[in-house]
Motif scaffolding. Structure first.
Motif, mmCIF file in Angstrom:
data_model
loop_
_atom_site.group_PDB
_atom_site.id
_atom_site.type_symbol
_atom_site.label_atom_id
_atom_site.label_comp_id
_atom_site.label_asym_id
_atom_site.label_seq_id
_atom_site.Cartn_x
_atom_site.Cartn_y
_atom_site.Cartn_z
ATOM 1 N N THR A 120 -6.419 -10.238 5.140
ATOM 2 C CA THR A 120 -6.426 -10.291 6.604
ATOM 3 C C THR A 120 -5.013 -10.237 7.194
ATOM 4 O O THR A 120 -4.855 -10.286 8.405
ATOM 5 C CB THR A 120 -7.139 -11.566 7.098
ATOM 6 O OG1 THR A 120 -6.518 -12.687 6.487
ATOM 7 C CG2 THR A 120 -8.615 -11.536 6.741
ATOM 8 N N LEU A 121 -4.009 -10.123 6.346
ATOM 9 C CA LEU A 121 -2.637 -9.998 6.846
ATOM 10 C C LEU A 121 -2.499 -8.698 7.633
ATOM 11 O O LEU A 121 -3.229 -7.735 7.398
ATOM 12 C CB LEU A 121 -1.637 -10.012 5.683
ATOM 13 C CG LEU A 121 -1.585 -11.282 4.847
ATOM 14 C CD1 LEU A 121 -0.688 -11.088 3.628
ATOM 15 C CD2 LEU A 121 -1.074 -12.453 5.686
ATOM 16 N N GLN A 122 -1.553 -8.662 8.537
ATOM 17 C CA GLN A 122 -1.292 -7.458 9.330
ATOM 18 C C GLN A 122 -0.783 -6.341 8.411
ATOM 19 O O GLN A 122 0.220 -6.509 7.738
ATOM 20 C CB GLN A 122 -0.260 -7.773 10.424
ATOM 21 C CG GLN A 122 -0.012 -6.636 11.388
ATOM 22 C CD GLN A 122 -1.240 -6.310 12.232
ATOM 23 O OE1 GLN A 122 -1.980 -7.189 12.637
ATOM 24 N NE2 GLN A 122 -1.444 -5.038 12.484
ATOM 25 N N ILE A 123 -1.486 -5.228 8.388
ATOM 26 C CA ILE A 123 -1.100 -4.087 7.551
ATOM 27 C C ILE A 123 -0.572 -2.989 8.475
ATOM 28 O O ILE A 123 -1.302 -2.508 9.336
ATOM 29 C CB ILE A 123 -2.309 -3.542 6.748
ATOM 30 C CG1 ILE A 123 -3.052 -4.651 6.019
ATOM 31 C CG2 ILE A 123 -1.889 -2.415 5.815
ATOM 32 C CD1 ILE A 123 -2.459 -5.150 4.753
ATOM 33 N N PRO A 124 0.684 -2.587 8.305
ATOM 34 C CA PRO A 124 1.292 -1.640 9.246
ATOM 35 C C PRO A 124 0.551 -0.305 9.366
ATOM 36 O O PRO A 124 0.484 0.274 10.442
ATOM 37 C CB PRO A 124 2.705 -1.432 8.695
ATOM 38 C CG PRO A 124 2.731 -2.030 7.342
ATOM 39 C CD PRO A 124 1.606 -3.004 7.252
ATOM 40 N N PHE A 125 -0.022 0.191 8.280
ATOM 41 C CA PHE A 125 -0.655 1.514 8.321
ATOM 42 C C PHE A 125 -2.168 1.459 8.540
ATOM 43 O O PHE A 125 -2.836 2.488 8.470
ATOM 44 C CB PHE A 125 -0.336 2.304 7.045
ATOM 45 C CG PHE A 125 -0.594 1.545 5.769
ATOM 46 C CD1 PHE A 125 -1.891 1.346 5.307
ATOM 47 C CD2 PHE A 125 0.466 1.039 5.033
ATOM 48 C CE1 PHE A 125 -2.131 0.656 4.138
ATOM 49 C CE2 PHE A 125 0.231 0.332 3.858
ATOM 50 C CZ PHE A 125 -1.076 0.152 3.413
ATOM 51 N N SER A 126 -2.717 0.298 8.847
ATOM 52 C CA SER A 126 -4.174 0.180 9.009
ATOM 53 C C SER A 126 -4.692 1.038 10.167
ATOM 54 O O SER A 126 -5.844 1.447 10.175
ATOM 55 C CB SER A 126 -4.596 -1.280 9.181
ATOM 56 O OG SER A 126 -4.072 -1.810 10.372
ATOM 57 N N LYS A 127 -3.819 1.334 11.127
ATOM 58 C CA LYS A 127 -4.236 2.139 12.286
ATOM 59 C C LYS A 127 -4.603 3.575 11.897
ATOM 60 O O LYS A 127 -5.266 4.273 12.655
ATOM 61 C CB LYS A 127 -3.139 2.138 13.353
ATOM 62 C CG LYS A 127 -1.813 2.726 12.894
ATOM 63 C CD LYS A 127 -0.753 2.633 13.977
ATOM 64 C CE LYS A 127 0.592 3.111 13.480
ATOM 65 N NZ LYS A 127 1.519 2.060 13.143
ATOM 66 N N TYR A 128 -4.182 4.034 10.723
ATOM 67 C CA TYR A 128 -4.452 5.399 10.298
ATOM 68 C C TYR A 128 -5.777 5.556 9.554
ATOM 69 O O TYR A 128 -6.231 6.668 9.336
ATOM 70 C CB TYR A 128 -3.329 5.913 9.389
ATOM 71 C CG TYR A 128 -1.978 5.944 10.050
ATOM 72 C CD1 TYR A 128 -1.718 6.798 11.124
ATOM 73 C CD2 TYR A 128 -0.951 5.120 9.597
ATOM 74 C CE1 TYR A 128 -0.473 6.815 11.729
ATOM 75 C CE2 TYR A 128 0.301 5.136 10.197
ATOM 76 C CZ TYR A 128 0.537 5.989 11.268
ATOM 77 O OH TYR A 128 1.764 6.011 11.861
#
Length: 183
Positions: A120-128
């Protein structure tokens, strides 16, 4: 006995937490996406390789070919050769693997469907990515003695995906398993 009791409690907490993190709509779309895929390729981070391999074995036993690609340079070349209709499943605890963002951007440009499974940590590339499923973790990645929580959570999630995939065509998958069983 005390350690075993604590482990049982950790497993119980982890599985309940993982279950609560599942967005059923996203989960069912993931299963459908895998079911419709031309090819399924899994890019696990090195710590998640064995769970990915276990998932691969389950799927192979019902006649579904999956490639698990663990080395960075092979992930790079697989990303280059993916075609529309392929599905890439990325398994990463925190998305800290530096080369992953470049690979994901390549896949996005090629319009490859991507499933991210992460903590559940913020993943920088999850938006893709197209779909994002989460596994639970009660460990601090710097101070943990082992990945007990994240490992059992990921295993549960992959087992649920497999079970639902199997259930999509239960008789066919069961017959394949029976007809091709080896010890």
């Amino acid at each position: 006995h005390q350690i075993m009791s604590k482990m049982l409690s950790l497993y119980d907490q982890t599985l309940k937490s993982t279950f609560n993190l599942i967005d059923l709509d996203v989960f069912l779309k993931v299963v459908q996406t895998l079911y419709n895929a031309e090819n399924i390729i899994v890019f696990p981070s090195i710590g998640n390789y064995f769970m990915a391999e276990s998932f691969q074995q389950n799927m192979l036993e019902i006649g579904v070919r999956i490639e698990v690609v663990k080395e960075h340079f092979y992930q790079h070349w697989h990303a280059q050769s993916c075609q529309k209709g392929d599905v890439v499943m990325i398994i990463s605890y925190a998305g800290r693997t530096t080369y992953l963002e470049e690979i994901i951007k390549t896949l996005k440009e090629k319009e490859i469907t991507m499933i991210l499974i992460s903590s559940t940590l913020q993943i920088p590339f999850s938006k893709y990515v197209d779909y994002h499923l989460y596994f639970s973790s009660y460990e601090d990645s710097e101070e943990k003695i082992a990945s007990f929580s994240s490992r059992i959570s990921l295993q549960y999630l992959l087992d649920c995906i497999y079970a639902c995939f199997f259930n999509r065509d239960y008789e066919k998958h069961l017959n394949h398993k029976i007809n091709h069983y080896i010890d």
